[in-house]
Design an enzyme around this catalytic site. Structure first.
Site, PDB file in Angstrom:
ATOM      1  N   VAL A 130       6.292   2.434   4.483  1.00  0.00           N
ATOM      2  CA  VAL A 130       4.989   2.143   4.906  1.00  0.00           C
ATOM      3  C   VAL A 130       4.742   0.842   5.134  1.00  0.00           C
ATOM      4  CG1 VAL A 130       2.594   2.576   4.554  1.00  0.00           C
ATOM      5  CG2 VAL A 130       4.281   4.386   3.592  1.00  0.00           C
ATOM      6  N   GLU A 131       5.065  -0.164   4.493  1.00  0.00           N
ATOM      7  CA  GLU A 131       4.863  -1.514   4.453  1.00  0.00           C
ATOM      8  C   GLU A 131       5.522  -2.363   5.754  1.00  0.00           C
ATOM      9  OE1 GLU A 131       2.835  -3.688   3.282  1.00  0.00           O
ATOM     10  OE2 GLU A 131       2.109  -2.748   1.597  1.00  0.00           O
ATOM     11  N   SER A 132       6.986  -2.093   5.808  1.00  0.00           N
ATOM     12  CA  SER A 132       7.624  -2.774   6.704  1.00  0.00           C
ATOM     13  C   SER A 132       8.536  -2.034   7.452  1.00  0.00           C
ATOM     14  CB  SER A 132       8.290  -4.043   6.104  1.00  0.00           C
ATOM     15  OG  SER A 132       9.358  -3.322   5.229  1.00  0.00           O
ATOM     16  N   TYR A 236      -2.902   4.268   4.234  1.00  0.00           N
ATOM     17  CA  TYR A 236      -1.748   3.732   3.548  1.00  0.00           C
ATOM     18  C   TYR A 236      -1.200   4.719   2.660  1.00  0.00           C
ATOM     19  CZ  TYR A 236       0.766   0.212   0.960  1.00  0.00           C
ATOM     20  OH  TYR A 236       1.981  -0.555   0.353  1.00  0.00           O
TER      21      TYR A 236
END
Length: 520
Positions: A130-132, A236
């Site tokens: 999800v982040e990167s 998120y």
């Protein structure tokens, strides 16, 4: 195929007697017995003739890492519109998870292993997706960096070193430990509510606490799903839960998850001192680009003089590296060259010219201030590959050795000898000599040119090539020097990346490309 969770069990072996059926039976996973099956595992009475021998058998660990992750899920299943939306998105983009799996493959085991050691939910192993998208070189417009997307201040708060040589936010091992420390802290702050903790990781704990306080004051529910949070944070957690749902029920959804072996791929090796990274790659039997991909925390061509001195290497290369390194004295692990100071030189200018730092030059030459004198000599650290390159080009009339590996470049429309020499960091005269050309030769589309690899590898250029660029929009009053200083890159690099001939010709609204690996 999703296998049932294996359960350790105790089996009574009576002497050495086995039946033919037992000997030929295939290995089967043992499921946790239901209430009706409990009697199946009762201990048999001891035979009169021989004493019993009890052997505790533990089924082998699961062979697929995705299955291990699924078995470590701890969050309650949530199936609302937000989760369904992202679940459908993942299913409509099957190539996305294939790419993620390939990118995660070297690192996912060590992340899962560290989460397991801390007894934390294995849903957290999916956060880098999800982040990167599992890209350790990722750099956001908000200046968050690395696989776990740390801002500079938060990274420092959780012990991530950031300096000219090294950025711990991109170091996979260091940033994973820092991220799990941060998530542990957030979970405790949020009284064990993991969804609040994960939302706080994205939006900041202050923002989430204010949203909880606001709802409580208004008499509204304070669970994550009812909080007034930024749009990004509202998406998120559902993204993470949608991934978990797809992995948990992959038999139903058939999301493409290329199998990943549940075994370590990498090992950390301590070099004990500063080392040239291209030289380290040669000692390990690897190429420089592969080493850079596994060790994205390093900003320069060498590890920091003060550390960290740890490299992440494939297990099959780690032993070779340690053996080879043991025979290399610390003084020989970084190459040095002598530079004669010219009139008008400054330490800062010399450091920029040789892609090093003023403090490194002062330390190496025992200089306490910035005063230098023309005619004197300085010791300058130089990449081993660059030192090799200076001696690699054949002398006039000398034949090229057959053991010198060549890169083959196929000429494209617009290619010139000058452009190619600059691209591959070689001299134009060498390029012509290697290919039997004259300076005035006209290149033809499809023509193959040999470029010798001893002149092409440079660790910091490799890092720039594998990193993603960020875009900076010029504001009124900006200068190239100020932009370079703010992003800790050189003016020359900014000009080269953006083909700028006139630095004074910048206009507000114009965008500049800044290489992520150098955008600290």
């Amino acid at each position: 195929m999703k296998l049932p969770l294996a359960l350790s069990f105790t089996l009574l072996l009576v002497g050495c007697q086995t039946t033919t059926e037992q000997q030929d039976a295939p290995e089967l996973a043992v499921t946790k017995p239901s209430a009706k099956q409990e009697d199946t595992y009762q201990v048999l009475p001891k035979p009169a003739a021989k004493p019993k021998r009890v052997v505790k058998l533990t089924p082998p660990p699961e062979s697929d890492l995705w299955q291990v992750i699924e078995q470590g899920f701890q969050f309650e299943k949530v199936d609302n519109e937000r989760v369904q939306h992202y679940r459908d998105w993942y299913l409509k983009h099957p190539d996305y998870m294939r790419r993620i799996s390939k990118r995660a493959e070297p690192f996912l085991y060590l992340i899962v292993d560290e989460i397991n050691k801390r007894n934390m939910p294995l849903e957290l192993a999916l956060l880098p997706v999800v982040e990167s998208a599992f890209d350790p070189f990722a750099y956001s417009h908000g200046h968050a960096s690395g696989m776990w997307q740390f801002l500079s201040a938060t990274g420092k708060r959780f012990g991530l070193q950031q300096d000219w040589w090294y950025d711990g936010r991109r170091d996979v091992v260091a940033s994973t430990n820092a991220a799990l420390d941060y998530l542990t802290y957030l979970n405790e702050m949020m009284d064990g509510d993991w969804l609040h903790a994960i939302a706080s990781y994205n939006a900041g704990e202050g923002r989430v606490l204010r949203a909880i306080k606001k709802n409580r004051k208004a008499g509204k529910p304070t669970d994550y799903w009812n909080l007034d949070l930024p749009k990004e944070t509202s998406a998120y957690v559902p993204k993470l839960l949608a991934l978990a749902e797809l992995i948990r029920n992959n038999e139903q959804y058939h999301m493409p998850l290329p199998p990943l072996k549940n075994e370590p791929r990498l090992r950390t090796v301590n070099t004990g001192s500063q080392i040239d990274l291209a030289y380290a790659a040669r000692l390990a039997g690897m190429n420089a680009e592969e080493l850079a991909q596994l060790n994205p925390g390093f900003n320069r061509w060498a590890t920091s003089p003060l550390g960290p001195h740890e490299l992440l290497l494939p297990i099959e290369n780690a032993e070779q590296f340690e053996i080879a390194l043991s025979g290399v004295p610390k003084s020989s692990r970084v190459q040095w060259q002598r530079y004669q100071i010219k009139k008008g030189d400054t330490i800062g200018g010399i450091a920029q010219k040789f892609n090093t730092e003023s403090s490194v030059i002062r330390s190496a030459n025992n200089i306490k201030n910035n005063k230098i004198r023309a005619g004197k000599f300085l010791l300058i650290p130089a990449s081993a590959e660059m030192a090799t390159a200076k001696n690699a080009a054949p002398a006039k009339g000398q034949a090229i050795k057959p053991n010198q590996a060549a890169t083959i470049h196929i000429v494209k429309s617009g290619d010139t000898l000058w452009d190619l020499a600059k691209k591959y960091n070689v001299k134009q005269q060498d390029l012509t000599k290697w290919n039997g050309l004259a300076k005035s030769s006209t290149l033809k589309i499809g023509q193959k040119l040999k470029i010798y690899s001893t002149n092409t590898i440079r660790i910091n250029s490799v890092v720039s090539q594998v990193a993603k660029p960020m875009l900076y929009t010029i504001k009124s009053g900006d200068s190239l020097g100020e932009i370079a200083q703010a992003h800790k890159v050189s003016i020359e690099d900014l000009q080269r990346w953006n083909n700028i001939d006139n630095p004074r010709g910048l206009k507000p609204g114009q965008t500049l490309e800044i290489r992520v690996a150098d955008a600290r």
